[in-house]
Design a protein around this motif. Structure first.
Motif, PDB file in Angstrom:
ATOM      1  N   MET A   1       0.836  -1.179   0.000  1.00  0.00           N
ATOM      2  CA  MET A   1       0.000   0.000   0.000  1.00  0.00           C
ATOM      3  C   MET A   1       0.881   1.242   0.000  1.00  0.00           C
ATOM      4  O   MET A   1       1.803   1.348   0.802  1.00  0.00           O
ATOM      5  CB  MET A   1      -0.900   0.004   1.239  1.00  0.00           C
ATOM      6  N   LEU A   2       0.571   2.169  -0.885  1.00  0.00           N
ATOM      7  CA  LEU A   2       1.300   3.430  -0.946  1.00  0.00           C
ATOM      8  C   LEU A   2       0.718   4.397   0.077  1.00  0.00           C
ATOM      9  O   LEU A   2      -0.490   4.602   0.120  1.00  0.00           O
ATOM     10  CB  LEU A   2       1.166   4.064  -2.326  1.00  0.00           C
ATOM     11  N   LYS A   3       1.579   4.984   0.912  1.00  0.00           N
ATOM     12  CA  LYS A   3       1.147   6.029   1.835  1.00  0.00           C
ATOM     13  C   LYS A   3       1.492   7.373   1.206  1.00  0.00           C
ATOM     14  O   LYS A   3       2.661   7.628   0.880  1.00  0.00           O
ATOM     15  CB  LYS A   3       1.810   5.867   3.199  1.00  0.00           C
ATOM     16  N   VAL A   4       0.463   8.196   1.023  1.00  0.00           N
ATOM     17  CA  VAL A   4       0.611   9.462   0.311  1.00  0.00           C
ATOM     18  C   VAL A   4      -0.074  10.565   1.103  1.00  0.00           C
ATOM     19  O   VAL A   4      -1.193  10.389   1.580  1.00  0.00           O
ATOM     20  CB  VAL A   4      -0.028   9.358  -1.102  1.00  0.00           C
ATOM     21  N   THR A   5       0.586  11.695   1.234  1.00  0.00           N
ATOM     22  CA  THR A   5      -0.025  12.854   1.878  1.00  0.00           C
ATOM     23  C   THR A   5      -0.573  13.797   0.808  1.00  0.00           C
ATOM     24  O   THR A   5      -0.106  13.775  -0.341  1.00  0.00           O
ATOM     25  CB  THR A   5       0.985  13.628   2.737  1.00  0.00           C
ATOM     26  N   CYS A   6      -1.545  14.606   1.190  1.00  0.00           N
ATOM     27  CA  CYS A   6      -2.015  15.650   0.276  1.00  0.00           C
ATOM     28  C   CYS A   6      -2.416  16.874   1.078  1.00  0.00           C
ATOM     29  O   CYS A   6      -2.791  16.772   2.247  1.00  0.00           O
ATOM     30  CB  CYS A   6      -3.150  15.161  -0.614  1.00  0.00           C
ATOM     31  N   ALA A   7      -2.328  18.034   0.429  1.00  0.00           N
ATOM     32  CA  ALA A   7      -2.615  19.310   1.074  1.00  0.00           C
ATOM     33  C   ALA A   7      -3.842  19.952   0.443  1.00  0.00           C
ATOM     34  O   ALA A   7      -3.901  20.127  -0.772  1.00  0.00           O
ATOM     35  CB  ALA A   7      -1.424  20.256   0.937  1.00  0.00           C
ATOM     36  N   ILE A   8      -4.788  20.282   1.297  1.00  0.00           N
ATOM     37  CA  ILE A   8      -5.919  21.110   0.882  1.00  0.00           C
ATOM     38  C   ILE A   8      -5.495  22.528   1.235  1.00  0.00           C
ATOM     39  O   ILE A   8      -5.650  22.972   2.379  1.00  0.00           O
ATOM     40  CB  ILE A   8      -7.207  20.702   1.620  1.00  0.00           C
ATOM     41  N   ILE A   9      -4.906  23.204   0.268  1.00  0.00           N
ATOM     42  CA  ILE A   9      -4.343  24.536   0.498  1.00  0.00           C
ATOM     43  C   ILE A   9      -5.443  25.569   0.285  1.00  0.00           C
ATOM     44  O   ILE A   9      -6.034  25.642  -0.792  1.00  0.00           O
ATOM     45  CB  ILE A   9      -3.134  24.795  -0.422  1.00  0.00           C
ATOM     46  N   VAL A  10      -5.688  26.349   1.337  1.00  0.00           N
ATOM     47  CA  VAL A  10      -6.741  27.360   1.304  1.00  0.00           C
ATOM     48  C   VAL A  10      -6.085  28.736   1.369  1.00  0.00           C
ATOM     49  O   VAL A  10      -5.221  28.981   2.219  1.00  0.00           O
ATOM     50  CB  VAL A  10      -7.725  27.172   2.479  1.00  0.00           C
ATOM     51  N   ARG A  11      -6.503  29.621   0.447  1.00  0.00           N
ATOM     52  CA  ARG A  11      -5.984  30.995   0.413  1.00  0.00           C
ATOM     53  C   ARG A  11      -7.108  31.926  -0.020  1.00  0.00           C
ATOM     54  O   ARG A  11      -7.738  31.701  -1.052  1.00  0.00           O
ATOM     55  CB  ARG A  11      -4.820  31.098  -0.569  1.00  0.00           C
ATOM     56  N   ASP A  12      -7.367  32.934   0.775  1.00  0.00           N
ATOM     57  CA  ASP A  12      -8.401  33.930   0.460  1.00  0.00           C
ATOM     58  C   ASP A  12      -9.751  33.278   0.152  1.00  0.00           C
ATOM     59  O   ASP A  12     -10.452  33.684  -0.781  1.00  0.00           O
ATOM     60  CB  ASP A  12      -7.961  34.812  -0.721  1.00  0.00           C
TER      61      ASP A  12
END
Length: 140
Positions: free
Chosen positions: A1-12
Protein backbone atom coordinates in the motif's frame (compact mmCIF):
# COMPACT_ATOMS: atom_id res chain seq x y z
CA UNK A 1 0.00 0.00 0.00
CA UNK A 2 1.30 3.43 -0.95
CA UNK A 3 1.15 6.03 1.83
CA UNK A 4 0.61 9.46 0.31
CA UNK A 5 -0.02 12.85 1.88
CA UNK A 6 -2.02 15.65 0.28
CA UNK A 7 -2.62 19.31 1.07
CA UNK A 8 -5.92 21.11 0.88
CA UNK A 9 -4.34 24.54 0.50
CA UNK A 10 -6.74 27.36 1.30
CA UNK A 11 -5.98 30.99 0.41
CA UNK A 12 -8.40 33.93 0.46
CA UNK A 13 -11.37 31.56 0.70
CA UNK A 14 -10.27 29.54 -2.35
CA UNK A 15 -8.95 25.99 -2.53
CA UNK A 16 -6.05 24.83 -4.72
CA UNK A 17 -6.56 21.89 -7.09
CA UNK A 18 -3.86 20.62 -9.47
CA UNK A 19 -4.27 18.61 -12.67
CA UNK A 20 -2.13 15.56 -13.37
CA UNK A 21 -0.11 15.71 -16.60
CA UNK A 22 -0.72 13.42 -19.57
CA UNK A 23 2.45 11.46 -18.66
CA UNK A 24 1.32 10.61 -15.11
CA UNK A 25 -0.89 7.73 -13.96
CA UNK A 26 -4.52 8.85 -14.08
CA UNK A 27 -3.69 11.53 -16.68
CA UNK A 28 -5.55 14.83 -16.50
CA UNK A 29 -7.39 13.95 -13.29
CA UNK A 30 -7.55 16.64 -10.63
CA UNK A 31 -6.10 16.13 -7.17
CA UNK A 32 -4.86 17.84 -4.08
CA UNK A 33 -1.06 18.20 -4.30
CA UNK A 34 1.20 15.95 -2.25
CA UNK A 35 3.23 12.79 -2.56
CA UNK A 36 4.62 9.54 -1.20
CA UNK A 37 6.10 9.19 2.26
CA UNK A 38 9.80 8.37 2.39
CA UNK A 39 11.33 6.09 5.04
CA UNK A 40 11.63 7.76 8.43
CA UNK A 41 9.54 10.76 7.40
CA UNK A 42 6.49 11.97 9.32
CA UNK A 43 3.24 12.75 7.49
CA UNK A 44 3.76 16.48 7.95
CA UNK A 45 7.43 16.38 6.90
CA UNK A 46 6.42 14.53 3.75
CA UNK A 47 3.72 17.05 2.93
CA UNK A 48 6.00 20.05 3.43
CA UNK A 49 8.73 18.47 1.27
CA UNK A 50 6.38 17.39 -1.53
CA UNK A 51 4.64 20.78 -1.80
CA UNK A 52 8.04 22.50 -1.93
CA UNK A 53 9.20 20.11 -4.70
CA UNK A 54 5.98 20.15 -6.74
CA UNK A 55 4.75 23.72 -6.30
CA UNK A 56 7.72 25.72 -4.93
CA UNK A 57 5.62 26.76 -1.92
CA UNK A 58 6.37 26.68 1.79
CA UNK A 59 3.23 25.58 3.64
CA UNK A 60 2.03 25.23 7.19
CA UNK A 61 0.00 22.01 7.67
CA UNK A 62 -3.00 22.44 9.94
CA UNK A 63 -5.88 20.11 10.66
CA UNK A 64 -5.65 16.50 9.56
CA UNK A 65 -8.66 14.91 7.89
CA UNK A 66 -9.50 11.19 8.03
CA UNK A 67 -7.25 8.96 5.93
CA UNK A 68 -8.72 7.44 2.77
CA UNK A 69 -7.84 3.94 1.62
CA UNK A 70 -8.64 3.44 -2.05
CA UNK A 71 -8.00 0.43 -4.26
CA UNK A 72 -7.10 1.26 -7.84
CA UNK A 73 -6.83 -1.65 -10.32
CA UNK A 74 -3.03 -1.93 -9.96
CA UNK A 75 -2.29 -0.45 -6.51
CA UNK A 76 -3.82 0.60 -3.20
CA UNK A 77 -3.32 4.04 -1.72
CA UNK A 78 -3.62 5.38 1.81
CA UNK A 79 -4.23 9.10 1.30
CA UNK A 80 -3.44 11.31 4.32
CA UNK A 81 -5.00 14.77 3.88
CA UNK A 82 -4.17 17.99 5.74
CA UNK A 83 -5.67 21.44 5.48
CA UNK A 84 -2.77 23.83 4.92
CA UNK A 85 -1.89 27.46 4.37
CA UNK A 86 0.88 29.06 2.32
CA UNK A 87 3.72 30.60 4.31
CA UNK A 88 5.86 31.81 1.39
CA UNK A 89 6.81 31.20 -2.21
CA UNK A 90 5.30 31.69 -5.63
CA UNK A 91 3.37 28.82 -7.19
CA UNK A 92 5.23 27.13 -10.06
CA UNK A 93 4.16 23.69 -11.32
CA UNK A 94 6.99 21.12 -11.48
CA UNK A 95 4.92 18.00 -12.32
CA UNK A 96 1.30 18.95 -12.93
CA UNK A 97 -0.06 20.53 -16.10
CA UNK A 98 -2.53 23.01 -14.60
CA UNK A 99 -3.93 24.41 -11.38
CA UNK A 100 -7.04 26.24 -10.26
CA UNK A 101 -8.01 28.24 -7.20
CA UNK A 102 -11.66 27.41 -6.67
CA UNK A 103 -14.43 28.42 -4.31
CA UNK A 104 -15.55 25.49 -2.17
CA UNK A 105 -18.87 25.15 -4.01
CA UNK A 106 -17.07 24.49 -7.32
CA UNK A 107 -14.77 21.70 -6.10
CA UNK A 108 -17.09 18.80 -7.00
CA UNK A 109 -17.31 20.03 -10.61
CA UNK A 110 -13.77 18.80 -11.33
CA UNK A 111 -12.88 15.31 -12.61
CA UNK A 112 -11.01 14.18 -9.47
CA UNK A 113 -8.74 11.18 -9.02
CA UNK A 114 -10.93 8.61 -7.27
CA UNK A 115 -9.00 8.64 -3.97
CA UNK A 116 -9.42 12.42 -3.70
CA UNK A 117 -13.23 12.41 -3.99
CA UNK A 118 -13.84 11.35 -0.35
CA UNK A 119 -11.31 13.99 0.76
CA UNK A 120 -13.23 16.70 -1.12
CA UNK A 121 -16.51 15.53 0.45
CA UNK A 122 -15.05 15.41 3.98
CA UNK A 123 -13.51 18.87 3.58
CA UNK A 124 -16.87 20.28 2.44
CA UNK A 125 -18.69 18.55 5.31
CA UNK A 126 -16.26 19.99 7.87
CA UNK A 127 -16.48 23.45 6.29
CA UNK A 128 -20.31 23.43 6.35
CA UNK A 129 -20.34 22.18 9.96
CA UNK A 130 -17.99 25.01 10.98
CA UNK A 131 -20.26 27.56 9.27
CA UNK A 132 -23.29 26.19 11.17
CA UNK A 133 -21.45 26.39 14.51
CA UNK A 134 -20.32 29.96 13.82
CA UNK A 135 -23.88 30.94 12.86
CA UNK A 136 -25.24 29.33 16.06
CA UNK A 137 -22.74 31.20 18.22
CA UNK A 138 -23.62 34.52 16.56
CA UNK A 139 -27.40 34.04 16.88
CA UNK A 140 -27.44 32.62 20.42
Amino acid sequence: MLKVTCAIIVRDGLVLAVQRSKKMKMPQKWEFPGGKLEDGESDQECLIREIKEELHLDILPGGKLPEVIHKYPDFTICLIPFIASIQSGELHLAEHQAYQWLPKDKLLELDWAEADVPVVREFLKIFHQMKKEIFKSITS
